[in-house]
Design a protein around this motif. Structure first.
Motif: not given
Length: 236
Positions: A107-118, A76-80
């Motif tokens: 969505v406001r952002g993402v937190v990853l215990a793995c990797g990100v690309r792009d 939803r809006p405001g989630d991470v």
């Protein structure tokens, strides 16, 4: 692990999450007694991002981002979005296309215990992501996991609906039930720092502002002149 999608979990108030995000990870972490910090491994994909939002949690298998696709619908809006893997992985489970879909949902952002690309595209979009790695390694969509169950990142348990605060200093979590205390303590800390900052602008020293000077003998610290020190240490 039960392969389950938990729908509509209770969330912290989004206004409270925004306020904590404005205070920043370091301030909230200190205000709560130095708890909730995920550690220095979690770094922003690009500098300057700052968020405070409510957690939607995901458990994925290493190298498999199927459950992120499933989780997008629950946001939803405001989630991470908070993504864990059930064993260590640095593969790039998240990239620009996911960010596009999540941004459309507020969505406001993402937190990853793995990797990100792009990363370049994410920076251009100004979509905030914190991760343990940057990796071009691709993924599959083959194995079921879970959405909106408790996960552990950086030794911290994150439950759906908890507040996630993240910025250039890192990421921390505030349990939903602890949000009122976090707001009060963070506000008080900001007010105290404002007072201290004004004192430093006036030229005062931390030794005096923090009441440390009178405590120096407790630490065994003593002041000696250069000549005394030279003689004591065999100087000529």
């Amino acid at each position: 692990m039960r392969t389950v999608v938990v729908t509509d979990p209770p969330r912290a108030d989004i206004g409270d999450a925004e306020t904590l995000g404005g205070y920043g990870a370091a301030t909230v972490h200190e205000a709560l007694g130095r708890v909730g910090y995920l550690g220095p491994e979690y770094r922003p994909a690009w500098p300057g991002a700052r968020v405070g939002g409510t957690a939607v949690t995901v458990v994925c298998w290493p190298g498999d981002n199927l459950m992120i696709h499933v989780a997008v619908e629950q946001c939803r809006p405001g989630d991470v979005l908070v993504v864990a893997t059930n064993s260590p992985s640095t593969d790039g489970l998240f990239g620009e296309l996911f960010a596009t879909a999540l941004a459309q949902r507020g969505v406001r952002g993402v937190v990853l215990a793995c990797g990100v690309r792009d990363v370049a595209e994410l920076r251009e979009m100004q979509f905030p992501v914190w991760s343990r790695a940057v990796s071009a390694q691709g993924t599959v969509k083959a194995t079921a996991g879970a959405v909106n169950v408790p996960v552990v990142l950086g030794g911290q348990t994150i439950r759906p609906g908890d507040v996630v605060v993240a910025d250039d200093d890192g990421v921390m979590v505030v349990p939903r039930a602890d949000v009122p205390r976090a707001l009060t303590a963070s506000r008080a800390r900001v007010e105290k720092e404002t007072t201290n900052r004004a004192a430093f602008v006036e030229g005062k020293l931390g030794l005096d502002v923090y009441g440390l000077r009178q405590r120096l003998p407790e630490f065994g610290i003593e002041y000696v002149s250069y000549e005394e020190y030279r003689k004591e240490n065999g100087g000529d």
